[in-house]
Design an enzyme around this catalytic site. Sequence first.
Site, PDB file in Angstrom:
ATOM      1  N   PRO A  13       0.780  -1.241   0.000  1.00  0.00           N
ATOM      2  CA  PRO A  13       0.000   0.000   0.000  1.00  0.00           C
ATOM      3  C   PRO A  13       0.806   1.283   0.000  1.00  0.00           C
ATOM      4  CG  PRO A  13      -0.109  -1.108   2.125  1.00  0.00           C
ATOM      5  CD  PRO A  13       0.561  -2.049   1.192  1.00  0.00           C
ATOM      6  N   ASN A  14       0.249   2.278  -0.694  1.00  0.00           N
ATOM      7  CA  ASN A  14       0.763   3.645  -0.786  1.00  0.00           C
ATOM      8  C   ASN A  14       1.989   3.782  -1.677  1.00  0.00           C
ATOM      9  OD1 ASN A  14      -1.177   4.879   1.127  1.00  0.00           O
ATOM     10  ND2 ASN A  14      -0.150   3.564   2.624  1.00  0.00           N
ATOM     11  N   ARG A  21       5.098  10.986  -2.380  1.00  0.00           N
ATOM     12  CA  ARG A  21       4.861  10.570  -0.996  1.00  0.00           C
ATOM     13  C   ARG A  21       6.102  10.807  -0.144  1.00  0.00           C
ATOM     14  NH1 ARG A  21       4.654   4.408   1.282  1.00  0.00           N
ATOM     15  NH2 ARG A  21       4.221   4.968   3.443  1.00  0.00           N
ATOM     16  N   TYR A  26      11.199   8.720   1.015  1.00  0.00           N
ATOM     17  CA  TYR A  26      11.136   7.743  -0.076  1.00  0.00           C
ATOM     18  C   TYR A  26      11.752   8.237  -1.380  1.00  0.00           C
ATOM     19  CZ  TYR A  26       7.945   5.614   3.231  1.00  0.00           C
ATOM     20  OH  TYR A  26       7.395   5.070   4.369  1.00  0.00           O
ATOM     21  N   ASN A  75       8.070  -5.549  -1.447  1.00  0.00           N
ATOM     22  CA  ASN A  75       8.010  -4.424  -0.531  1.00  0.00           C
ATOM     23  C   ASN A  75       6.593  -4.401   0.008  1.00  0.00           C
ATOM     24  OD1 ASN A  75       7.814  -2.065   0.893  1.00  0.00           O
ATOM     25  ND2 ASN A  75       8.948  -0.832  -0.616  1.00  0.00           N
ATOM     26  N   ALA A  78       3.242  -1.154   4.591  1.00  0.00           N
ATOM     27  CA  ALA A  78       2.702  -1.253   5.957  1.00  0.00           C
ATOM     28  C   ALA A  78       2.286  -2.665   6.330  1.00  0.00           C
ATOM     29  CB  ALA A  78       1.513  -0.313   6.105  1.00  0.00           C
ATOM     30  N   ASP A  88       1.807 -16.035   6.169  1.00  0.00           N
ATOM     31  CA  ASP A  88       1.382 -17.412   5.910  1.00  0.00           C
ATOM     32  C   ASP A  88       1.439 -17.735   4.419  1.00  0.00           C
ATOM     33  OD1 ASP A  88      -1.204 -17.593   8.520  1.00  0.00           O
ATOM     34  OD2 ASP A  88       0.989 -17.815   8.598  1.00  0.00           O
ATOM     35  N   GLU A  99      12.858  -9.437   0.957  1.00  0.00           N
ATOM     36  CA  GLU A  99      12.019  -8.372   1.532  1.00  0.00           C
ATOM     37  C   GLU A  99      12.770  -7.064   1.338  1.00  0.00           C
ATOM     38  OE1 GLU A  99      11.378  -8.867   5.736  1.00  0.00           O
ATOM     39  OE2 GLU A  99      10.666  -6.815   6.000  1.00  0.00           O
ATOM     40  N   HIS A 101      12.784  -2.727   1.551  1.00  0.00           N
ATOM     41  CA  HIS A 101      12.221  -1.446   1.980  1.00  0.00           C
ATOM     42  C   HIS A 101      13.091  -0.331   1.414  1.00  0.00           C
ATOM     43  CE1 HIS A 101       9.581  -3.574   4.727  1.00  0.00           C
ATOM     44  NE2 HIS A 101      10.623  -4.276   5.096  1.00  0.00           N
ATOM     45  N   ILE A 102      12.483   0.688   0.891  1.00  0.00           N
ATOM     46  CA  ILE A 102      13.228   1.818   0.339  1.00  0.00           C
ATOM     47  C   ILE A 102      14.005   2.515   1.455  1.00  0.00           C
ATOM     48  CG2 ILE A 102      12.944   4.118  -0.682  1.00  0.00           C
ATOM     49  CD1 ILE A 102      10.456   2.907  -2.174  1.00  0.00           C
ATOM     50  N   SER A 103      13.333   2.717   2.576  1.00  0.00           N
ATOM     51  CA  SER A 103      13.952   3.398   3.718  1.00  0.00           C
ATOM     52  C   SER A 103      14.563   2.368   4.666  1.00  0.00           C
ATOM     53  CB  SER A 103      12.882   4.204   4.471  1.00  0.00           C
ATOM     54  OG  SER A 103      11.900   3.319   5.005  1.00  0.00           O
ATOM     55  N   ARG A 108      13.655   4.228  11.875  1.00  0.00           N
ATOM     56  CA  ARG A 108      12.416   5.014  11.931  1.00  0.00           C
ATOM     57  C   ARG A 108      11.637   4.695  13.192  1.00  0.00           C
ATOM     58  NH1 ARG A 108       9.488   4.403   6.386  1.00  0.00           N
ATOM     59  NH2 ARG A 108       8.211   6.033   7.350  1.00  0.00           N
TER      60      ARG A 108
END
Length: 146
Positions: A13-14, A21, A26, A75, A78, A88, A99, A101-103, A108
């Site tokens: 999401p997002n 954003r 990001y 990614n 949230a 699962d 996995e 993540h950009i940040s 954080r």
Amino acid sequence: MADTKPIYILNGPNLNRLGKREPEIYGTTTLVEIEGWCMEAASGHPIRFHQTNSEEKLIEWVHEAIDEGAGIIINPAAFTFTSIALLDALKMFKGPIIELHISNVHRREPIYHRSYVSMTATAVMAGFTAKGYPMAVRAIKDMISA
Ligand code: DHK
């Protein structure tokens, strides 16, 4: 015979809002630009690049990858920190999972520090900015051919 089943690159999401954003976190690269970088990095290996704001849809793409994919770069945004259903689903995938993540989520707020997805991911990347995506594509290609 090299595995030519597609690499699934799944975004939660997002992330459709990348570019506008919270650019201080990001950056300003859009998801369309990131997809182009992934295509380039794949250098002919088929990829399936998706983004959704729906947990159900994200899980459905994981199910598709279970049946048809060679590797998953995800990614989860949230859903990383909230979704046991996504964990699962990913547990059923037999290939490599990165996995991403950009940040750097560990630098954080605490709500971003505990990932369910990390409980089954082969590897975790965080903080490489949008440039982490092509890095992840090159890395998962090596994992698949290993
Ligand atoms: C993206 C999100 O949307 C957040 O929920 C995560 C992740 C961080 C990223 O850095 O790509 O906490």
